[in-house]
Design an enzyme around this catalytic site. Sequence first.
Site, short mmCIF file in Angstrom:
data_model
loop_
_atom_site.label_atom_id
_atom_site.label_comp_id
_atom_site.label_asym_id
_atom_site.label_seq_id
_atom_site.Cartn_x
_atom_site.Cartn_y
_atom_site.Cartn_z
N GLU A 15 0.58 -1.36 -0.21
CA GLU A 15 -0.19 0.38 0.34
C GLU A 15 1.25 1.25 -0.01
OE1 GLU A 15 -3.04 1.71 3.07
OE2 GLU A 15 -3.06 -0.20 2.61
N SER A 23 1.23 -21.84 -1.41
CA SER A 23 1.31 -23.06 -1.13
C SER A 23 0.09 -23.54 -2.21
CB SER A 23 1.04 -23.06 0.27
OG SER A 23 0.43 -21.92 1.04
N ASP A 36 -3.69 -0.68 7.04
CA ASP A 36 -4.55 0.38 5.81
C ASP A 36 -3.34 1.52 6.44
OD1 ASP A 36 -6.14 0.38 3.70
OD2 ASP A 36 -7.71 -0.10 5.11
#
Length: 805
Positions: free
Chosen positions: A169, A275, A350
């Site tokens: 982000e 995975s 965030d």
Amino acid sequence: MRFIPFLFLLATAACGQDLRTKGLQQPVEVLRDTWGVNHIYAKNEHDLFFAQGYLAAQDRLFQLELWRRQATGTVAELLGPQELKRDVGTRLFMFRPQNLDAELNRYHPHGSQIVRAFVAGINAYVTEINQTPEKLPFEFKTLNTQPGLWTPEVVISRHQGLLSNIRDELNFGRLVHLIGADSLRALQWFHPVATKDRDDKSPDLTLHVDGKGLMQHILGLYEAFRLPIRFSKADKTLGVTMEDDALNRRGKDLDGLKQAETDAWFDAEKQFVGSNNWAISGQKSASGYPMLANDPHRAQSVPSLRYWAHLNAPGWNVIGAGEPTLPGISIGHNDYGAWGLTIFDTDNEDLYVYDINPANANQYRYKGRWETMRTRRETIAVKGQAAQTIKLKYTRHGPVVFEDGPSHKAYAVRAGWLEPGCSPYLASLRMNQARSWTEFRQACLASRVPGENMIWSDPKGTIGWQAVGLAPIRKNWTGLVPVPGDGRYEWAGFLPIDQLPHSENPQSGVIVTANNNLTPTDFPHRDAIGWVWASPSRAQRIEEVLSDGKRKTVSDFMRLQADYIALPARTLVPLLEPLSAEEQTTEQALAYLRKWNYSLDMNSVAASIYVGFEASLRRAFADLTIPADAKPYLKSVPTKRILDWAVSPQLILHQAINRDSLLLACVAQSVADLTQRLGPDMETWVYGQRTNKHITLTHTLSDLVGDEQRKRINLGPVPRGGYSETVNVTGSGLNQEHGASFRIVMDTEDWDRTMGINTPGQSGNPDSPHYRDLFPLWAENSYFPVFFTRKRIEQVTESKMVLKP
């Protein structure tokens, strides 16, 4: 591929050993099998988890001690001032439950009793071994320390969980500032999905904060507590983080190298933490029963992250692996069904940016008013100097990670994993007792971190998939870039887990997840989950094999987990077939590729040439597409962008680049690199060899001991195949540092057919025969039988032990 037929195994049980252990209520019988797996038979739930903790400490004591210190923010107490920043970050992000018992009971109705019993078992062993310190594993003697006692808070620490996308982000915000949103969308692969109420297929990347401010080192405290511990050569009693160790080795600028090393570790974690899992219905299997396989991909280490156990007590009978620091089994089966996991991209972090009151640095603007931060003081013990008292700050959104005084700005992380009930993997306790798909899916509702694809299969014929994870609902932004913390950007609660994508008994009879985007096109909560997913290559290859019309066996599943087919090569290599090169060695390399079967086998010369070619192409493509000032924040481009360009070059690159010339240049570069490393004889360029693709496992204290001890604790090198996009993930480097250390394959017709592996062994103590015994088997992509019935287990029992009150 090799596995050990149980018909040729002889019981090698030693004479039974009785141990008196304070804290048990009744005797517990432990059968340790030939491969070091403890099969624990208890008469009640408390003793079952007490024994699990006791035996985990017996096998993995130093691993548990490092976990305890990282979880409690007490690393500097052992290793000195260079670990202070780590401890500050840990204290800043530490989860502190208001009601500990209520928190523990979120993971299981008996969660408090289970976790406390598990901790009591660990502490019982720690107390015993500290009475005879000469018996401590070598790590404690090398560092001149002893293990400490655990508390339930250590178990529920989030410090080593697979968290979310806060670094992405921040970097996306930086990139929007540097190159603009359109350029970022063209370079990155955001998986666009139209929603029912919005036709826009591109994520909104509008930046509403000062982009220049984002260029600072904002996440230093967050990164510090997440990094693994590395140890210095200079002082056996003093440890340093990996970036400081790199400084000692290279003698370069501290701040620049710290960030470079930190970026390298997080980039590797992001790229390779993944995975594979898959399940097939009985119509697809040779037995006529559903089957399931799972191989989680994490860092390769000694000891392994995973730890096998078999837990048997009234109400419990489950076998598989979890982490030695947690009670229960996260991947495995019970009497009623089997399950596995892979990462599903939920975005629960965030970064918020605040305006700070120039007259009061503890106040930030929220909804037009100055709001005062909550503060907390902590005292951190530091080896070799006085204890440090620190001040931690929190906004209503979360921990303040950075303050920019001159600009009157502050930055805080809202982390969903700091919510109650978010201890990674601990909700597996509920799954361990599921008796049907319905009960398993209900158990999944308690699994909030990390986001995962949970799959299930059972002998009654059901296969199912449920995505799980904490998914914040963002009504007015995507969560891809930082936002102001002024009240305009708030989470509107969390999406109920049963509303995340799921399926039951699909018509295809196949469920495959490999961290790829499986979100339905009509999914109504698009902004509650992530936008960046793994390349689909692994999933496509698995689906290809499972859908070839042949009924599958356990052996077929094992071969598929070891599969080395490189799907990107099927697009790139045919583009080379009509080309010719003036240089003889380049033409010779092209000839190898023209005859190649796209498998990165250890004995293949073409595999070496192709991997070098693809790596060179990736570098060239990145150089052509990523502006220089953006490269620190976007070091590579997704495989999809490269393949799109290869097929339609005029659509991707605006520069007048001749595709064929670039492809030939990349083959030539591969030849040059291989010649320098392996010599001029191309026939000797087989892929799997010590100076090419291999694995070496290095103990974290390797640099602190002598040559003889180093030989005992390090393993390898041994040759490997594959790379970062094969089903058998072995990474993009010459030394395999990530991939599947643990694998399991299950046929629900007969649980005694289960096969598994865990490298390098069950024990973390080099004095144990189970420290490295599984490494040769794993290196051959082979397995051992994981027996479930008492009769079969007794046939391969190595030792018996009874723990008595």
